[in-house]
Design a protein around this motif. Structure first.
Motif, mmCIF file in Angstrom:
data_model
loop_
_atom_site.group_PDB
_atom_site.id
_atom_site.type_symbol
_atom_site.label_atom_id
_atom_site.label_comp_id
_atom_site.label_asym_id
_atom_site.label_seq_id
_atom_site.Cartn_x
_atom_site.Cartn_y
_atom_site.Cartn_z
ATOM 1 N N CYS A 134 -6.100 -5.620 9.275
ATOM 2 C CA CYS A 134 -5.849 -4.940 10.542
ATOM 3 C C CYS A 134 -7.134 -4.235 10.983
ATOM 4 C CB CYS A 134 -4.709 -3.936 10.372
ATOM 5 S SG CYS A 134 -4.076 -3.285 11.923
ATOM 6 N N ILE A 181 -1.992 -8.345 6.097
ATOM 7 C CA ILE A 181 -3.122 -9.098 5.538
ATOM 8 C C ILE A 181 -4.410 -8.357 5.894
ATOM 9 C CG2 ILE A 181 -4.379 -11.281 5.576
ATOM 10 C CD1 ILE A 181 -1.648 -12.544 6.563
ATOM 11 N N THR A 222 -8.801 -1.625 13.775
ATOM 12 C CA THR A 222 -8.448 -0.600 14.759
ATOM 13 C C THR A 222 -9.702 -0.122 15.474
ATOM 14 O OG1 THR A 222 -6.703 0.113 13.244
ATOM 15 C CG2 THR A 222 -7.227 1.593 15.069
ATOM 16 N N GLY A 236 -8.205 7.559 10.562
ATOM 17 C CA GLY A 236 -7.519 6.803 9.519
ATOM 18 C C GLY A 236 -6.010 6.940 9.626
ATOM 19 N N TYR A 295 6.114 6.935 2.645
ATOM 20 C CA TYR A 295 4.885 7.251 3.397
ATOM 21 C C TYR A 295 5.156 7.406 4.890
ATOM 22 C CZ TYR A 295 0.104 7.238 5.116
ATOM 23 O OH TYR A 295 -1.068 7.584 5.751
ATOM 24 N N ALA A 334 -3.382 4.010 10.119
ATOM 25 C CA ALA A 334 -2.201 3.872 9.257
ATOM 26 C C ALA A 334 -0.931 3.809 10.102
ATOM 27 C CB ALA A 334 -2.130 5.050 8.282
ATOM 28 N N GLY A 341 -14.581 2.258 14.896
ATOM 29 C CA GLY A 341 -13.784 1.078 14.560
ATOM 30 C C GLY A 341 -13.627 0.961 13.062
ATOM 31 N N LEU A 342 -12.478 0.482 12.634
ATOM 32 C CA LEU A 342 -12.209 0.312 11.206
ATOM 33 C C LEU A 342 -11.432 -0.977 11.014
ATOM 34 C CD1 LEU A 342 -12.083 1.646 8.271
ATOM 35 C CD2 LEU A 342 -9.802 2.407 8.934
ATOM 36 N N ARG A 343 -11.993 -1.911 10.247
ATOM 37 C CA ARG A 343 -11.253 -3.125 9.902
ATOM 38 C C ARG A 343 -10.963 -3.120 8.416
ATOM 39 N NH1 ARG A 343 -9.463 -8.022 11.293
ATOM 40 N NH2 ARG A 343 -8.743 -8.915 9.367
ATOM 41 N N VAL A 344 -9.703 -3.246 8.065
ATOM 42 C CA VAL A 344 -9.319 -3.239 6.650
ATOM 43 C C VAL A 344 -8.619 -4.540 6.302
ATOM 44 C CG1 VAL A 344 -8.107 -2.006 4.822
ATOM 45 C CG2 VAL A 344 -8.937 -0.738 6.803
ATOM 46 N N ASP A 345 -9.036 -5.175 5.216
ATOM 47 C CA ASP A 345 -8.323 -6.317 4.666
ATOM 48 C C ASP A 345 -7.702 -5.887 3.341
ATOM 49 O OD1 ASP A 345 -8.741 -8.555 6.503
ATOM 50 O OD2 ASP A 345 -10.864 -8.196 6.103
ATOM 51 N N TYR A 346 -6.428 -6.220 3.194
ATOM 52 C CA TYR A 346 -5.692 -5.813 2.003
ATOM 53 C C TYR A 346 -5.615 -6.995 1.046
ATOM 54 C CZ TYR A 346 -4.558 -1.943 5.043
ATOM 55 O OH TYR A 346 -4.650 -0.861 5.885
ATOM 56 N N LYS A 401 -0.514 1.050 2.135
ATOM 57 C CA LYS A 401 -1.685 0.470 2.796
ATOM 58 C C LYS A 401 -2.285 1.461 3.771
ATOM 59 C CE LYS A 401 -0.794 -4.394 2.238
ATOM 60 N NZ LYS A 401 0.331 -4.416 1.289
ATOM 61 N N GLY A 402 -1.432 2.224 4.439
ATOM 62 C CA GLY A 402 -1.915 3.236 5.378
ATOM 63 C C GLY A 402 -2.777 4.291 4.684
ATOM 64 N N ALA A 425 -6.135 2.967 4.259
ATOM 65 C CA ALA A 425 -6.874 3.013 5.531
ATOM 66 C C ALA A 425 -7.412 4.417 5.798
ATOM 67 C CB ALA A 425 -5.972 2.554 6.675
ATOM 68 N N VAL A 426 -6.581 5.432 5.539
ATOM 69 C CA VAL A 426 -7.011 6.826 5.741
ATOM 70 C C VAL A 426 -8.211 7.133 4.843
ATOM 71 C CG1 VAL A 426 -6.324 9.251 5.511
ATOM 72 C CG2 VAL A 426 -4.694 7.601 6.428
ATOM 73 N N ASP A 479 -11.441 5.109 6.019
ATOM 74 C CA ASP A 479 -12.012 5.698 7.229
ATOM 75 C C ASP A 479 -12.888 6.903 6.860
ATOM 76 O OD1 ASP A 479 -11.435 6.028 10.451
ATOM 77 O OD2 ASP A 479 -11.640 7.968 9.462
#
Lengths: 127, 156
Positions: free
Chosen positions: A74, A72, A76, A47, A13, A51, B100-105, B70-71, B74-75, B78
């Motif tokens: 993040c 865990i 942005t 996005g 990726y 990433a 703003g974007l908060r992501v928990d994995y 994970k990216g 996120a894409v 969003d």
């Protein structure tokens, strides 16, 4: 080839995004039309920036000796629209604990003079 | 009266939704370069939400032998949250940009499996819309892989 470039080469990726090592431990996202998120205004996809900043944090931790660095969470913030140009990620380690590291990553454009986004997150690290 | 079938796109139009669905489908899948390149699909619409899909691709992984990166999540989050806000605002002339974007994995994605991403706009204030999103594998919607909260700036 820098350590960061070697780590990028291992990850499909990161290669897909076209990441490369920049100066002083930074990571660069190339400004290509493939990363555009809004065709009415040629600006980078938020996005994709998120990433990219997450990837830069992982690369920073791994180049610093972590065997694995698992994100865990993040968050942005997109501060301004980012035109299609090379974007630099600069990582600051806020705290590196035994298991968890807290990092802040700045996304900069125009020779690092313009802050376009900031990410803050936590990573599970295995040294 | 419930949803009605939109002939042009094959999508079910939620009751009360007045958006141009041909345009919405284009924004979701083709005119957005990043999503056109990944092959993002628009699966279903709700009055205040939307579900997108992404098929498995072995060039979008971030660990050898792992699942989707994970990216990538996120894409997708969003984009899905931004579309959910557009549906909720329900006005073709007013787009929005994510602020703003908060992501928990929560859990690692499984290798060889695509994902579904559902987002819902939970609140619309004067200038900002608030959305939340979740990611799951299509065959196990009860197991969350990631969750996000997203703020979308409303165009005046």
């Amino acid at each position: 080839m820098s350590v960061i470039d070697e780590l990028i080469a291992e990850v499909p990726y990161y290669r897909y995004l076209g990441l490369r090592a920049g100066e002083g431990g930074t990571v660069v996202l190339p400004g290509t039309p493939r990363h555009i998120g809004d065709h009415t205004r040629a600006v980078l996809h938020g996005g994709v920036l998120a990433a990219f900043l997450e990837a830069a944090a992982v690369l920073h931790l791994r180049s610093d000796g972590a065997v694995t660095a698992t994100t865990i969470g993040c968050a942005t913030d997109f501060l301004r629209a980012a035109p299609v140009a090379d974007t630099i990620a600069s990582v600051t380690v806020v705290r590196r604990g035994r298991r968890v590291a807290h990092l802040r990553v700045d996304a900069l454009q125009e020779n690092a003079s313009r802050l376009v986004a900031v990410a803050y997150g936590s990573w599970l690290v295995d040294a | 009266m419930g949803p009605t079938l939109d002939e042009a796109t094959g999508l079910w139009r939620p009751e009360g939704c007045v958006l141009d669905l041909t345009q919405l489908l284009a924004v979701a899948t083709t005119t957005n370069a990043a999503h056109y390149d990944m092959g993002t699909q628009l699966l279903s619409l709700e009055r205040h939400g939307v579900t997108l899909g992404l098929a498995w691709r072995d060039d979008l992984v971030d660990t050898p032998g792992g699942g989707l990166a994970k990216g990538v999540l996120a894409v997708m989050l969003d984009h899905t949250c931004s579309l959910a806000a557009a549906l909720s605002v329900n006005d073709d002339t007013k787009g929005g940009a994510t602020m703003g974007l908060r992501v928990d994995y929560l859990a690692p994605t499984e290798p060889g499996q695509g994902i579904h991403v559902r987002a819902e706009c939970v609140h619309r204030a004067e200038h900002v819309a608030f959305a939340k999103g979740t990611v799951f594998h299509p065959d196990r919607p009860e197991v969350l892989l990631a969750m996000a909260t997203c703020t979308v700036a409303k165009q005046p």
